[in-house]
Design a protein around this motif. Structure first.
Motif, mmCIF file in Angstrom:
data_model
loop_
_atom_site.group_PDB
_atom_site.id
_atom_site.type_symbol
_atom_site.label_atom_id
_atom_site.label_comp_id
_atom_site.label_asym_id
_atom_site.label_seq_id
_atom_site.Cartn_x
_atom_site.Cartn_y
_atom_site.Cartn_z
ATOM 1 N N GLN A 200 55.344 13.462 7.371
ATOM 2 C CA GLN A 200 54.283 13.611 8.074
ATOM 3 C C GLN A 200 54.669 13.728 9.378
ATOM 4 O O GLN A 200 53.919 14.742 10.233
ATOM 5 C CB GLN A 200 53.755 12.086 7.987
ATOM 6 N N GLN A 201 55.926 13.288 10.095
ATOM 7 C CA GLN A 201 56.255 13.519 11.370
ATOM 8 C C GLN A 201 56.360 15.164 11.734
ATOM 9 O O GLN A 201 56.142 15.830 12.626
ATOM 10 C CB GLN A 201 57.323 12.596 11.911
ATOM 11 N N LYS B 128 49.579 22.834 1.703
ATOM 12 C CA LYS B 128 50.535 23.758 0.994
ATOM 13 C C LYS B 128 51.879 23.581 1.047
ATOM 14 O O LYS B 128 52.537 23.670 0.198
ATOM 15 C CB LYS B 128 50.228 25.370 1.570
ATOM 16 N N LEU B 129 52.428 23.009 2.362
ATOM 17 C CA LEU B 129 53.681 22.743 2.341
ATOM 18 C C LEU B 129 53.940 21.469 1.448
ATOM 19 O O LEU B 129 54.875 21.054 0.743
ATOM 20 C CB LEU B 129 53.973 22.589 3.792
ATOM 21 N N ARG B 130 53.183 20.497 1.536
ATOM 22 C CA ARG B 130 53.120 19.231 0.714
ATOM 23 C C ARG B 130 53.094 19.438 -0.669
ATOM 24 O O ARG B 130 54.074 19.035 -1.510
ATOM 25 C CB ARG B 130 51.919 18.145 1.012
ATOM 26 N N ASP B 131 52.216 20.530 -1.388
ATOM 27 C CA ASP B 131 52.454 20.847 -2.506
ATOM 28 C C ASP B 131 53.672 21.540 -2.891
ATOM 29 O O ASP B 131 54.239 21.209 -4.003
ATOM 30 C CB ASP B 131 51.148 21.972 -2.873
ATOM 31 N N THR B 132 54.263 22.237 -1.898
ATOM 32 C CA THR B 132 55.442 23.025 -2.124
ATOM 33 C C THR B 132 56.645 22.006 -2.291
ATOM 34 O O THR B 132 57.447 22.088 -3.283
ATOM 35 C CB THR B 132 55.872 24.125 -0.765
ATOM 36 N N LEU B 133 56.754 21.022 -1.547
ATOM 37 C CA LEU B 133 57.459 20.069 -1.409
ATOM 38 C C LEU B 133 57.809 19.026 -2.841
ATOM 39 O O LEU B 133 58.846 19.015 -3.306
ATOM 40 C CB LEU B 133 57.479 19.243 -0.330
ATOM 41 N N HIS C 276 63.076 15.570 0.190
ATOM 42 C CA HIS C 276 63.722 14.336 -0.436
ATOM 43 C C HIS C 276 63.838 13.164 0.805
ATOM 44 O O HIS C 276 64.297 12.411 0.688
ATOM 45 C CB HIS C 276 65.147 14.495 -0.938
ATOM 46 N N GLN C 277 63.002 13.603 1.716
ATOM 47 C CA GLN C 277 62.841 12.493 2.819
ATOM 48 C C GLN C 277 61.548 11.633 2.455
ATOM 49 O O GLN C 277 60.748 11.892 1.771
ATOM 50 C CB GLN C 277 62.650 13.329 4.211
ATOM 51 N N SER C 278 61.690 10.774 3.510
ATOM 52 C CA SER C 278 60.421 9.800 3.327
ATOM 53 C C SER C 278 59.190 10.071 3.745
ATOM 54 O O SER C 278 59.086 11.419 4.335
ATOM 55 C CB SER C 278 60.525 8.417 4.304
ATOM 56 N N GLU C 279 57.908 9.537 3.187
ATOM 57 C CA GLU C 279 56.801 10.198 3.634
ATOM 58 C C GLU C 279 56.470 10.319 5.035
ATOM 59 O O GLU C 279 55.829 11.254 5.584
ATOM 60 C CB GLU C 279 55.661 9.312 2.771
#
Length: 258
Positions: free
Chosen positions: A160-161, A180-185, A153-156
């Motif tokens: 990314q950071q 995979k982390l992006r998909d999970t989030l 629920h944080q900003s993109e």
């Protein structure tokens, strides 16, 4: 000019004193002057002087037999003041107690601070697993259910950071691939909860859900943690119970559109 120099010196001393206090951990509760000087890249005389000042106010205590320092009881008093006055602790306590009674596992409230998830409150079950969580404990975001809920629920830019800082593989199940982390989030945001199974510690699983403040912003997470032989993080009843607890806490904080 002299006043500016004195002010800078004072600020530097305060910062170094805080760094000294933050260097004590559960793994290293006692340290010598030399240890602190080396780890903080400070002079031994500077560390010794600051420790003497901190000791005079009860922030640290020296063991005369080992010449090592440890945190003093003044810290405990300050911790009590902080934890007792955190709104999230007050509003979540009865709900966490019910959650622990219903699930039979340990429950936590956590917040995102920098690149870590930090535990603010904890209620143990009758037979807690030795997972070394405690109030103030920091854990990696991508290897914990609480961390994934909060990061989702944080900003993109924040996501990314975090990814750019590296995804360390603590265990075989830890997510180390950025996509995979992006998909999970993305899935976490959609389904309203996150799970973790042996991603940080062997034989330990957890389920977490987001807690929102009165503005509707996700600021905390609530989670239950237990051994995999007792707790299945994919159990729908368990997931729904954790989500219900998160909703109840959110409502206590003033969020009625969960």
């Amino acid at each position: 000019m002299a006043n500016d120099i004195n002010q800078n010196y004072l600020l530097s001393s305060v910062k170094n004193a805080l760094l000294i206090m933050r260097s004590f951990t559960l793994d290293e509760p006692e340290k010598k002057v030399t240890d602190l000087a080396n780890s903080l890249n400070l002079g031994k005389s500077t560390v010794s002087r600051l420790l003497s000042t901190l000791a005079s106010e009860g922030f640290v205590v020296k063991n005369p037999e080992t010449n090592k320092y440890r945190l003093g009881l003044t810290i405990l008093n300050l911790n009590t003041i902080v934890t007792n006055n955190l709104e999230i602790n007050r509003e979540s306590q009865p709900i966490l107690k019910e959650l622990v009674n219903d699930i039979g596992e340990t429950a936590h409230i956590a917040v995102l601070e920098g690149s870590d998830v930090v535990y603010l409150y904890k209620i143990d079950c009758k037979h807690p697993v030795q997972i070394l969580t405690h109030i103030g404990k920091r854990n990696p975001v991508h290897a914990t259910s609480s961390g994934k809920v909060l990061l989702a629920h944080q900003s993109e830019d924040t996501i990314q950071q975090y990814i750019e800082n590296g995804l360390y593989g603590y265990k075989a199940n830890t997510i180390t691939d950025p996509e995979k982390l992006r998909d999970t989030l993305q899935l976490v945001r959609k389904q309203g909860y996150a799970t973790s199974s042996e991603e940080l510690l062997e034989s330990v699983a957890s389920v977490a859900a987001p807690v929102r403040d009165y503005t509707g912003k996700v600021v905390y997470s609530v989670s239950v943690t237990g051994p995999v032989h007792r707790m299945n993080p994919k159990n729908p009843a368990l997931i729904n119970r954790v989500k219900r607890a998160a909703q109840e806490i959110s409502e206590n904080l003033g969020c009625w559109n969960y």
